[in-house]
Design a protein around this motif. Structure first.
Motif, PDB file in Angstrom:
ATOM      1  N   TYR A  24      -8.605  70.511 -19.930  1.00 43.98           N
ATOM      2  CA  TYR A  24      -8.567  69.183 -19.309  1.00 43.98           C
ATOM      3  C   TYR A  24      -8.746  68.100 -20.373  1.00 43.98           C
ATOM      4  N   VAL A  25      -9.727  68.275 -21.248  1.00 41.44           N
ATOM      5  CA  VAL A  25      -9.973  67.307 -22.318  1.00 41.44           C
ATOM      6  C   VAL A  25      -8.754  67.226 -23.234  1.00 41.44           C
ATOM      7  N   ASP A  26      -8.201  68.359 -23.616  1.00 43.99           N
ATOM      8  CA  ASP A  26      -7.017  68.371 -24.490  1.00 43.99           C
ATOM      9  C   ASP A  26      -5.845  67.634 -23.848  1.00 43.99           C
ATOM     10  N   GLN A  27      -5.605  67.883 -22.573  1.00 38.77           N
ATOM     11  CA  GLN A  27      -4.473  67.240 -21.897  1.00 38.77           C
ATOM     12  C   GLN A  27      -4.708  65.741 -21.718  1.00 38.77           C
ATOM     13  N   ALA A  28      -5.945  65.356 -21.414  1.00 43.55           N
ATOM     14  CA  ALA A  28      -6.259  63.931 -21.292  1.00 43.55           C
ATOM     15  C   ALA A  28      -6.093  63.232 -22.644  1.00 43.55           C
ATOM     16  N   MET A  29      -6.562  63.857 -23.709  1.00 44.02           N
ATOM     17  CA  MET A  29      -6.427  63.272 -25.044  1.00 44.02           C
ATOM     18  C   MET A  29      -4.961  63.144 -25.452  1.00 44.02           C
TER      19      MET A  29
END
Length: 81
Positions: A10-15
């Protein structure tokens, strides 16, 4: 066999959706439009990226704790029910 962690993904995709601008003083501002209120500043682009990720992680954890509705990013839904 690759192990994936939903929160990390989730963090990777948001970033990956982050947007950066250079300011007049040559510092940087970054934001993730889908994550309302997630914004960070840094004197270099790398510093801004690091600050933005840290801000995002805090925003997610607080949102989960307070049961705020988080945006679904790349079909990853962290919301409970």
């Amino acid at each position: 066999m690759t192990v994936k962690f939903i929160l990390s993904e989730y963090v990777d995709q948001a970033m990956a959706e982050a947007m950066y601008d250079q300011l007049e003083d040559h510092s940087f501002v970054g934001k993730i439009p889908v994550c309302k209120g997630v914004i960070a500043f840094g004197s270099t682009l790398k510093e801004c990226q690091n600050e933005l990720q840290s801000t995002l992680e805090d925003w997610i954890l607080l949102g989960l704790k307070l049961r705020h509705r988080l945006p679904v990013i790349d079909n990853i839904d962290l919301n409970m029910g």
